[in-house]
Design an enzyme around this catalytic site. Structure first.
Site, mmCIF file in Angstrom:
data_model
loop_
_atom_site.group_PDB
_atom_site.id
_atom_site.type_symbol
_atom_site.label_atom_id
_atom_site.label_comp_id
_atom_site.label_asym_id
_atom_site.label_seq_id
_atom_site.Cartn_x
_atom_site.Cartn_y
_atom_site.Cartn_z
ATOM 1 N N HIS A 93 -1.238 2.291 4.610
ATOM 2 C CA HIS A 93 -0.658 1.743 5.950
ATOM 3 C C HIS A 93 -1.019 2.462 7.212
ATOM 4 O O HIS A 93 -1.042 1.829 8.244
ATOM 5 C CB HIS A 93 0.700 1.925 5.711
ATOM 6 C CG HIS A 93 1.698 0.795 4.718
ATOM 7 N ND1 HIS A 93 1.776 -0.496 5.173
ATOM 8 C CD2 HIS A 93 2.032 0.964 3.548
ATOM 9 C CE1 HIS A 93 2.178 -1.278 4.404
ATOM 10 N NE2 HIS A 93 2.313 -0.502 3.270
ATOM 11 N N ASP B 136 -2.103 0.139 -4.912
ATOM 12 C CA ASP B 136 -1.342 0.692 -3.599
ATOM 13 C C ASP B 136 -2.108 2.053 -3.210
ATOM 14 O O ASP B 136 -2.346 2.176 -1.925
ATOM 15 C CB ASP B 136 -0.050 0.952 -4.084
ATOM 16 C CG ASP B 136 1.004 0.051 -3.749
ATOM 17 O OD1 ASP B 136 0.602 -0.943 -3.090
ATOM 18 O OD2 ASP B 136 2.179 0.353 -3.913
ATOM 19 N N ASP C 104 9.051 1.284 4.503
ATOM 20 C CA ASP C 104 9.109 1.863 3.123
ATOM 21 C C ASP C 104 10.111 2.954 2.910
ATOM 22 O O ASP C 104 10.828 3.133 1.903
ATOM 23 C CB ASP C 104 7.805 2.409 2.661
ATOM 24 C CG ASP C 104 7.040 1.532 2.057
ATOM 25 O OD1 ASP C 104 7.400 0.270 1.526
ATOM 26 O OD2 ASP C 104 5.597 1.314 2.155
ATOM 27 N N HIS D 267 0.929 -7.246 -4.069
ATOM 28 C CA HIS D 267 1.902 -7.725 -3.366
ATOM 29 C C HIS D 267 2.234 -9.207 -3.069
ATOM 30 O O HIS D 267 3.275 -9.584 -2.405
ATOM 31 C CB HIS D 267 2.011 -6.807 -1.767
ATOM 32 C CG HIS D 267 2.567 -5.587 -2.049
ATOM 33 N ND1 HIS D 267 3.665 -5.136 -1.177
ATOM 34 C CD2 HIS D 267 2.222 -4.562 -2.793
ATOM 35 C CE1 HIS D 267 3.984 -3.884 -1.731
ATOM 36 N NE2 HIS D 267 2.896 -3.363 -2.435
ATOM 37 N N HIS E 42 8.884 -7.057 1.135
ATOM 38 C CA HIS E 42 7.397 -6.399 1.052
ATOM 39 C C HIS E 42 6.416 -6.920 0.398
ATOM 40 O O HIS E 42 5.325 -6.631 0.232
ATOM 41 C CB HIS E 42 7.716 -4.689 0.565
ATOM 42 C CG HIS E 42 8.399 -3.799 1.305
ATOM 43 N ND1 HIS E 42 7.828 -2.874 2.188
ATOM 44 C CD2 HIS E 42 9.862 -3.876 1.581
ATOM 45 C CE1 HIS E 42 8.651 -2.319 2.748
ATOM 46 N NE2 HIS E 42 9.758 -2.863 2.493
ATOM 47 N N TRP F 260 0.908 -1.347 0.037
ATOM 48 C CA TRP F 260 -0.014 -0.099 -0.037
ATOM 49 C C TRP F 260 0.769 1.178 -0.105
ATOM 50 O O TRP F 260 1.973 1.129 0.485
ATOM 51 C CB TRP F 260 -0.888 0.025 1.395
ATOM 52 C CG TRP F 260 -1.711 -1.265 1.531
ATOM 53 C CD1 TRP F 260 -1.546 -2.159 2.439
ATOM 54 C CD2 TRP F 260 -2.974 -1.684 0.859
ATOM 55 N NE1 TRP F 260 -2.371 -3.204 2.375
ATOM 56 C CE2 TRP F 260 -3.354 -2.985 1.247
ATOM 57 C CE3 TRP F 260 -3.653 -1.167 -0.390
ATOM 58 C CZ2 TRP F 260 -4.335 -3.498 0.749
ATOM 59 C CZ3 TRP F 260 -4.712 -1.769 -0.996
ATOM 60 C CH2 TRP F 260 -4.905 -2.816 -0.356
ATOM 61 N N ASP G 161 0.813 -4.568 3.953
ATOM 62 C CA ASP G 161 1.579 -5.104 2.663
ATOM 63 C C ASP G 161 1.045 -6.529 2.110
ATOM 64 O O ASP G 161 0.547 -6.708 1.035
ATOM 65 C CB ASP G 161 2.973 -5.213 2.416
ATOM 66 C CG ASP G 161 3.445 -3.624 2.130
ATOM 67 O OD1 ASP G 161 2.604 -2.845 1.596
ATOM 68 O OD2 ASP G 161 4.764 -3.568 2.116
ATOM 69 N N HIS H 293 0.066 -1.141 -10.436
ATOM 70 C CA HIS H 293 0.564 -1.326 -8.956
ATOM 71 C C HIS H 293 0.100 -0.372 -8.177
ATOM 72 O O HIS H 293 -0.329 -0.015 -7.103
ATOM 73 C CB HIS H 293 2.109 -1.731 -8.776
ATOM 74 C CG HIS H 293 2.413 -2.118 -7.609
ATOM 75 N ND1 HIS H 293 2.482 -3.352 -6.991
ATOM 76 C CD2 HIS H 293 2.983 -1.469 -6.425
ATOM 77 C CE1 HIS H 293 2.763 -3.500 -5.947
ATOM 78 N NE2 HIS H 293 2.878 -2.321 -5.295
ATOM 79 N N ARG I 143 14.028 2.007 1.673
ATOM 80 C CA ARG I 143 14.645 1.830 0.518
ATOM 81 C C ARG I 143 15.888 2.807 0.291
ATOM 82 O O ARG I 143 16.696 2.731 -0.656
ATOM 83 C CB ARG I 143 13.370 1.853 -0.856
ATOM 84 C CG ARG I 143 12.668 3.356 -0.484
ATOM 85 C CD ARG I 143 11.639 3.159 -1.198
ATOM 86 N NE ARG I 143 11.611 3.071 -2.889
ATOM 87 C CZ ARG I 143 11.389 2.502 -3.484
ATOM 88 N NH1 ARG I 143 10.187 1.727 -3.299
ATOM 89 N NH2 ARG I 143 11.487 2.384 -4.965
ATOM 90 N N HIS J 135 4.075 -2.816 9.442
ATOM 91 C CA HIS J 135 4.106 -2.418 8.038
ATOM 92 C C HIS J 135 3.798 -3.832 7.076
ATOM 93 O O HIS J 135 2.805 -3.689 6.123
ATOM 94 C CB HIS J 135 5.618 -2.146 7.772
ATOM 95 C CG HIS J 135 5.340 -1.728 6.309
ATOM 96 N ND1 HIS J 135 4.979 -0.288 6.179
ATOM 97 C CD2 HIS J 135 5.934 -2.203 5.245
ATOM 98 C CE1 HIS J 135 5.406 -0.050 4.466
ATOM 99 N NE2 HIS J 135 5.639 -1.355 4.022
HETATM 100 N N1 DCM Z 1 6.956 -4.662 -5.643
HETATM 101 C C1 DCM Z 1 5.991 -5.563 -5.712
HETATM 102 N N2 DCM Z 1 6.346 -6.704 -6.292
HETATM 103 C C2 DCM Z 1 7.374 -6.866 -6.814
HETATM 104 C C3 DCM Z 1 8.218 -5.534 -7.108
HETATM 105 C C4 DCM Z 1 7.816 -4.581 -6.537
HETATM 106 O O1 DCM Z 1 5.069 -5.857 -4.996
HETATM 107 N N3 DCM Z 1 7.896 -7.837 -7.625
HETATM 108 C C5 DCM Z 1 6.161 -3.468 -4.853
HETATM 109 C C6 DCM Z 1 7.223 -2.736 -3.841
HETATM 110 C C7 DCM Z 1 6.629 -1.335 -3.970
HETATM 111 C C8 DCM Z 1 6.346 -1.126 -5.497
HETATM 112 O O2 DCM Z 1 5.965 -2.584 -5.987
HETATM 113 O O3 DCM Z 1 5.586 -1.111 -3.097
HETATM 114 C C9 DCM Z 1 7.227 -0.490 -6.095
HETATM 115 O O4 DCM Z 1 8.506 -0.930 -6.246
HETATM 116 P P1 DCM Z 1 9.687 -0.611 -7.294
HETATM 117 O O5 DCM Z 1 9.709 1.078 -6.980
HETATM 118 O O6 DCM Z 1 10.815 -1.362 -6.516
HETATM 119 O O7 DCM Z 1 9.343 -0.905 -8.538
HETATM 120 ZN ZN ZN Z 2 5.902 -1.913 1.819
HETATM 121 ZN ZN ZN Z 3 3.046 -1.493 -3.377
#
Ligand code: DCM
Ligand code: ZN
Ligand code: ZN
Ligand code: DCM
Ligand code: DCM
Length: 273
Positions: free
Chosen positions: A6, A153, A45, A126, A60, A1, A120, A149, A48, A116
C-alpha cells in the site's frame, strides 16, 4: 496488500500526480510533506480494531465465486456482498470525494479509503472467493509456513526488493516506487503504461472498479492457482518457478495500481476545480 504494498502504491502515485492534485490532497489531508499519500495508505487496515468503522471490513475485497483455474470471472450481482465489496466501496468513496457539499473531514476520510482500495483491488486474491481469498490455503515460502493470501499480500513483494522491509518499510517502499516510476517514465513500461488507463472513467467509478477487479481476478487462474486450489496446498512457493512467474505479476500489479491511483486523483481534482 500488506502495508509495504500500500505504501509503495501511494509513493508511486505521489510521484505521478499533477501539481494541482498534490496541492489539493496535501491540503485535504493536512500534510504538506511528500508523504501525504503514503502516510494514510494503511489507515483503512487499522480500522479492523475500530468499532465505528466495523462496517468497512468487507470493503477490502470482492469474493468472486468462480472456479479457478478452469474459469475466472467477477459478477457484481453474484459476488458483491450486501455489506459491500471493494468495487462498491471504491465507487462510493470516489463519489463522496467528488461531492462538494460534504465537509472536508468527510472528504478526507473518502480520500483515505480511495487511496487504500485502489491498491487492494489490484491484489489478485482480493478478487477471489476460494478459501476466503486464499487465507485458508497453507503453503510454504522460503521454508516458512504461511497462507497463500499472505504470500501474495506481502512475501512475494518483500522478496522481490531483497528484504529489509520490516526494519524500514517507508524507505524501502520509496526506493521501490522510485524504480517503478523510472520503468513507467522511459523504461520497460514507457509505451504500455498509457494503455493501463483504458476503460478508466471517473464518471463511471463502479464500471472502472469492476474492470480493475476483473483484471486482478483473471490472474488467479493464470498465476495464483494455475493448477487449482488443491494442488498448491503444502507446496514450497519461494525458491521455485512459482515465485519466478509470480514476482513480475506482483510488480506489474503494484505499478498499475500506483499509475491508476495517480490518474484517478487527477481526474477527481480536474472535476472539482
Ligand atoms: N480477505 C480477502 N477475502 C476474503 C477474506 C479476507 O481478500 N474473503 C483479506 C482481507 C485481509 C486478509 O484477507 O487483507 C486477511 O483477512 P482476515 O484476517 O479477515 O482473514
Ligand atoms: Zn485492505
Ligand atoms: Zn490482503
Ligand atoms: N458513509 C459512507 N458512505 C455513505 C454514507 C456514509 O462511507 N454513502 C460514512 C461516512 C461517515 C459514516 O459513514 O464516516 C457515517 O455517515 P452518516 O453520518 O452520513 O451516516
Ligand atoms: N482530518 C481532517 N479533518 C478533520 C479530522 C481529520 O481533514 N476534522 C484528516 C486529517 C488527517 C486524517 O483525517 O490526515 C486522520 O485524522 P485522524 O488522525 O483524526 O484519524
Amino acid at each position: 496488500w500488506g502495508g509495504f504494498g500500500h505504501i509503495t502504491v501511494a509513493y508511486l502515485a505521489s510521484s505521478l500526480v499533477s501539481p494541482p492534485t498534490a496541492t489539493y490532497f496535501q491540503t485535504l489531508l493536512r500534510n504538506s510533506s511528500t508523504d501525504y499519500l503514503a502516510g494514510v495508505a494503511t489507515w483503512a487496515d487499522s480500522l479492523r480494531y475500530s468499532k465505528y468503522y466495523r462496517f468497512t471490513s468487507t470493503f477490502h475485497f470482492i469474493d468472486a465465486k468462480d472456479n479457478p483455474p478452469h474459469s475466472c470471472s467477477v459478477d457484481l450481482a453474484r459476488d458483491c456482498k450486501a455489506t459491500g465489496c471493494v468495487v462498491s466501496a471504491l465507487a462510493n468513496y470516489t463519489t463522496r470525494l467528488l461531492d462538494p457539499t460534504l465537509p472536508p473531514s468527510e472528504r478526507a476520510v473518502a480520500a483515505k479509503f480511495v487511496i487504500h482500495f485502489v491498491g487492494d483491488i489490484h491484489q489478485p486474491l482480493h478478487a477471489e472467493d476460494v478459501a476466503r481469498g486464499g487465507n485458508g490455503i497453507q503453503v510454504r515460502f522460503d521454508g516458512v509456513q504461511l497462507n497463500l493470501h499472505h504470500v501474495w499480500d506481502s512475501s512475494i513483494a518483500e522478496k522481490l526488493v531483497g528484504g529489509g522491509v520490516r526494519r524500514q518499510p517507508y524507505a524501502q517502499a520509496r526506493a521501490w516506487a522510485d524504480g517503478l516510476v523510472r520503468e513507467i517514465q522511459g523504461g520497460r513500461w514507457n509505451e504500455s503504461s498509457r494503455g493501463w488507463l483504458g476503460g478508466v472513467d471517473v464518471g463511471d467509478p463502479e464500471g472502472t472498479a469492476l474492470g480493475w477487479a476483473r483484471e486482478s481476478n483473471a490472474l488467479v487462474c493464470s498465476h495464483v492457482l494455475p493448477e487449482g486450489p488443491e494442488a498448491i496446498v503444502g507446496q514450497e512457493l519461494g525458491r521455485t518457478e512459482y515465485y519466478d512467474k509470480a514476482a513480475p505479476v506482483v510488480e506489474l500489479a503494484i505499478a498499475k495500481a500506483g499509475y491508476r491511483l495517480a490518474a484517478w486523483l487527477d481526474m477527481i481534482v480536474a472535476r472539482i476545480q
